[in-house]
Design an enzyme around this catalytic site. Sequence first.
Site, mmCIF file in Angstrom:
data_model
loop_
_atom_site.group_PDB
_atom_site.id
_atom_site.type_symbol
_atom_site.label_atom_id
_atom_site.label_comp_id
_atom_site.label_asym_id
_atom_site.label_seq_id
_atom_site.Cartn_x
_atom_site.Cartn_y
_atom_site.Cartn_z
ATOM 1 N N SER A 113 0.807 -1.208 0.000
ATOM 2 C CA SER A 113 0.000 0.000 0.000
ATOM 3 C C SER A 113 0.845 1.264 0.000
ATOM 4 O O SER A 113 1.569 1.529 -0.940
ATOM 5 C CB SER A 113 -0.962 -0.022 1.188
ATOM 6 O OG SER A 113 -1.884 1.049 1.108
ATOM 7 N N HIS A 114 0.764 2.042 1.065
ATOM 8 C CA HIS A 114 1.427 3.333 1.156
ATOM 9 C C HIS A 114 2.845 3.237 1.703
ATOM 10 O O HIS A 114 3.514 4.255 1.865
ATOM 11 C CB HIS A 114 0.604 4.255 2.063
ATOM 12 C CG HIS A 114 0.358 3.671 3.419
ATOM 13 N ND1 HIS A 114 -0.428 2.559 3.599
ATOM 14 C CD2 HIS A 114 0.809 4.022 4.642
ATOM 15 C CE1 HIS A 114 -0.456 2.260 4.890
ATOM 16 N NE2 HIS A 114 0.283 3.132 5.542
ATOM 17 N N LYS A 126 -1.771 -9.963 -0.303
ATOM 18 C CA LYS A 126 -3.029 -10.313 0.346
ATOM 19 C C LYS A 126 -3.927 -11.046 -0.629
ATOM 20 O O LYS A 126 -3.754 -10.949 -1.856
ATOM 21 C CB LYS A 126 -3.732 -9.072 0.889
ATOM 22 C CG LYS A 126 -4.277 -8.108 -0.155
ATOM 23 C CD LYS A 126 -5.057 -6.994 0.539
ATOM 24 C CE LYS A 126 -5.632 -6.002 -0.455
ATOM 25 N NZ LYS A 126 -6.460 -4.973 0.202
ATOM 26 N N ASP A 277 -1.948 6.689 -3.500
ATOM 27 C CA ASP A 277 -0.819 5.994 -2.873
ATOM 28 C C ASP A 277 -0.271 4.877 -3.743
ATOM 29 O O ASP A 277 -0.583 4.768 -4.923
ATOM 30 C CB ASP A 277 -1.226 5.454 -1.508
ATOM 31 C CG ASP A 277 -2.212 4.296 -1.609
ATOM 32 O OD1 ASP A 277 -3.008 4.278 -2.587
ATOM 33 O OD2 ASP A 277 -2.206 3.416 -0.739
ATOM 34 N N ASP A 279 -0.723 1.611 -4.119
ATOM 35 C CA ASP A 279 -1.579 0.667 -4.854
ATOM 36 C C ASP A 279 -2.897 1.279 -5.285
ATOM 37 O O ASP A 279 -3.775 0.572 -5.788
ATOM 38 C CB ASP A 279 -1.835 -0.580 -4.011
ATOM 39 C CG ASP A 279 -2.647 -0.311 -2.759
ATOM 40 O OD1 ASP A 279 -2.586 0.824 -2.245
ATOM 41 O OD2 ASP A 279 -3.339 -1.239 -2.281
ATOM 42 N N ASP A 281 -5.403 2.813 -3.554
ATOM 43 C CA ASP A 281 -6.643 2.742 -2.788
ATOM 44 C C ASP A 281 -6.827 3.920 -1.827
ATOM 45 O O ASP A 281 -7.875 4.027 -1.195
ATOM 46 C CB ASP A 281 -6.762 1.409 -2.042
ATOM 47 C CG ASP A 281 -5.683 1.178 -0.991
ATOM 48 O OD1 ASP A 281 -4.778 2.033 -0.861
ATOM 49 O OD2 ASP A 281 -5.740 0.136 -0.305
ATOM 50 N N ARG A 282 -5.838 4.795 -1.721
ATOM 51 C CA ARG A 282 -5.963 5.955 -0.837
ATOM 52 C C ARG A 282 -5.963 7.244 -1.649
ATOM 53 O O ARG A 282 -5.538 7.264 -2.797
ATOM 54 C CB ARG A 282 -4.828 5.983 0.186
ATOM 55 C CG ARG A 282 -4.807 4.748 1.070
ATOM 56 C CD ARG A 282 -3.769 4.856 2.166
ATOM 57 N NE ARG A 282 -3.735 3.636 2.949
ATOM 58 C CZ ARG A 282 -3.498 3.556 4.254
ATOM 59 N NH1 ARG A 282 -3.261 4.676 4.924
ATOM 60 N NH2 ARG A 282 -3.491 2.412 4.874
ATOM 61 N N THR A 344 -10.702 -0.517 12.343
ATOM 62 C CA THR A 344 -9.866 -0.202 11.190
ATOM 63 C C THR A 344 -9.673 -1.459 10.349
ATOM 64 O O THR A 344 -9.458 -2.550 10.875
ATOM 65 C CB THR A 344 -8.511 0.335 11.665
ATOM 66 O OG1 THR A 344 -8.722 1.574 12.345
ATOM 67 C CG2 THR A 344 -7.571 0.552 10.505
ATOM 68 N N GLU A 363 -12.107 5.800 5.850
ATOM 69 C CA GLU A 363 -11.193 5.731 6.982
ATOM 70 C C GLU A 363 -10.381 7.019 7.049
ATOM 71 O O GLU A 363 -10.067 7.619 6.011
ATOM 72 C CB GLU A 363 -10.242 4.549 6.845
ATOM 73 C CG GLU A 363 -10.926 3.204 6.813
ATOM 74 C CD GLU A 363 -9.952 2.055 6.675
ATOM 75 O OE1 GLU A 363 -10.171 1.013 7.303
ATOM 76 O OE2 GLU A 363 -8.962 2.208 5.931
ATOM 77 N N GLU A 364 -9.982 7.403 8.255
ATOM 78 C CA GLU A 364 -9.174 8.602 8.420
ATOM 79 C C GLU A 364 -7.812 8.488 7.749
ATOM 80 O O GLU A 364 -7.135 9.486 7.517
ATOM 81 C CB GLU A 364 -8.988 8.916 9.909
ATOM 82 C CG GLU A 364 -8.411 7.778 10.747
ATOM 83 C CD GLU A 364 -6.969 7.484 10.475
ATOM 84 O OE1 GLU A 364 -6.215 8.435 10.195
ATOM 85 O OE2 GLU A 364 -6.590 6.312 10.522
ATOM 86 N N SER A 365 -7.400 7.266 7.437
ATOM 87 C CA SER A 365 -6.089 7.034 6.825
ATOM 88 C C SER A 365 -6.124 7.246 5.318
ATOM 89 O O SER A 365 -5.277 6.710 4.603
ATOM 90 C CB SER A 365 -5.601 5.624 7.147
ATOM 91 O OG SER A 365 -6.552 4.648 6.756
ATOM 92 N N LYS A 376 -11.201 0.280 -0.775
ATOM 93 C CA LYS A 376 -11.173 1.735 -0.904
ATOM 94 C C LYS A 376 -10.589 2.072 -2.261
ATOM 95 O O LYS A 376 -9.886 1.269 -2.860
ATOM 96 C CB LYS A 376 -10.374 2.359 0.232
ATOM 97 C CG LYS A 376 -9.038 1.723 0.569
ATOM 98 C CD LYS A 376 -8.473 2.345 1.839
ATOM 99 C CE LYS A 376 -7.195 1.666 2.291
ATOM 100 N NZ LYS A 376 -7.431 0.459 3.072
#
Length: 542
Positions: A113-114, A126, A277, A279, A281-282, A344, A363-365, A376
């Site tokens: 991810s990030h 995953k 990010d 991958d 998703d953010r 989370t 999510e806050e992230s 996401k």
Amino acid sequence: MATQTIPSKPFEGQKPGTSGLRKKTRDFMVPGYLENFVQSVLNAIDGATDKTFVLGGDGRYFNAEAIQTILKMAAANGAKHVIVGQNGLLSTPAASHVIRKYKADGGFILSASHNPGGIDADFGLKFNGENGGPAPEALTTKMLAQSEAISEYLISDGADIDLSALGSHTLDGMSVEIIDPVSDYAELMGTLFDFNAIKSLFATGFRMRFDAMHAVTGPYAKSILEDTLGAPEGTVINGVPSVDFGKGHPDPNPVWAKELMAEMMGDNAPDFGAASDGDGDRNMIVGAGLYVTPSDSLAVLAANAHLAPGYKGGIAGVARSMPTSAASDRVAEKLGVASFETPTGWKFFGNLLDAGKVTICGEESAGTGSDHVREKDGLWAVLLWLNILAVRKQSVGDMMADHWQTYGRDYYSRHDYEALPTDVANAVMEDLKSDLDGLAGRKVGAITVSKADNFSYDDPVDGSTSPNQGIRIFFESGARAVFRLSGTGTEGATLRVYLQHYVDGEGALFEEPQAALAPIIAAAHQIAGLSRLDRDGPDVRT
């Protein structure tokens, strides 16, 4: 070509977290390490015989090599078909969509991810189920049990597949289809948003900057924003995926997206800024001179989603992770729809989405998404913002001012203390747990604790319970502090402290967030004894 059975023995610590297994890249490169985990996953899902899988990742170091190994293991374990993103690339939300569109039995997504990428940085893997979402806890528990008992793995001795060649291939009797990683996803976005309205917005001279952070969304953003929607060439920066993300940290927040933030906070800033990010998703949303917190972004999207064609009938409900501010709860209440507070981890949203209880989650992230996939989705959030801006014909700043005057403002910040000695971080959490019963009524500076608990979640769909999800401390003023250890780091421990203070629409809505939160920050530090961390302050403040 033949199947080989390779004797093996367990590696310690192959427990999937909220987003699969994340370790240092060199750990995954140890002979047998990746193979053991993949075989454990296949064993946990009752084998691969006659199944179809989706496979791809964010292009970080070791991505392509790991894909070749997974293909050979899928073939050896009897899989029928594997769909792979060209050059091994698939953003996480795109992978979720491809799983769902082609009715695959699941998918392997290679990403941390990030987290930074490179041989000395991080790697991850995953498994997502047939609904396109991350494996639920019951399945990850089976994966861990398999990894602790594994004695062998199966792998084909076939040749590598040319991941650059679109079309059909064969590996030891298994079909391998290399697809354009962008096209299916772009087609889906076109069904959700008013592309003509967004084209018209750009045609008026509306200026945008999208920072892909040398990560996987570069090709997606260039194709959709520049080639389809008519944003000027150069709107997308850092758009070529790199195995080490240009030696940067692909986390879309004000600390790591420095280039974008400098432009958006400077003179002659574009109208709208965004980043995604590693991958895809953010997301981060920025207006000219204004950073929009992920919690506020979730609330704005929930309040305005009906302006996009894909959500014109309204939303069923909103879900947020527990550390995320309550801003979206206030929107749900005004809309008369359900709101949910989950632990989370996106997998907790999956049950709610599958049951039709919610439409939008966040999510806050910096993760936001909807029922269009089961992950996401960073670019989706950016496109929904653009659709809303095109319809409302307001600046980001004016839209946020309207939102806060309507719903009030949740001043919010997250303080991260990274790479702490594990024993120190654990001691902070254990001390908080032992003090819980005595915190109510305690006066800290000018504010008083009203209650405190260790958050536990009862899933309204499957009835499962997830305890010990973070310490919550509530103050009589309505403010809140949350403490939890992150499950996404690969070195030491990361302590996250989440801080929230609400003012209504008649209050002071335009203060600097850290200043507005100062009493809450001081109280949180004192209650948790954060002086023991021997840090001048948090490593990252967002």
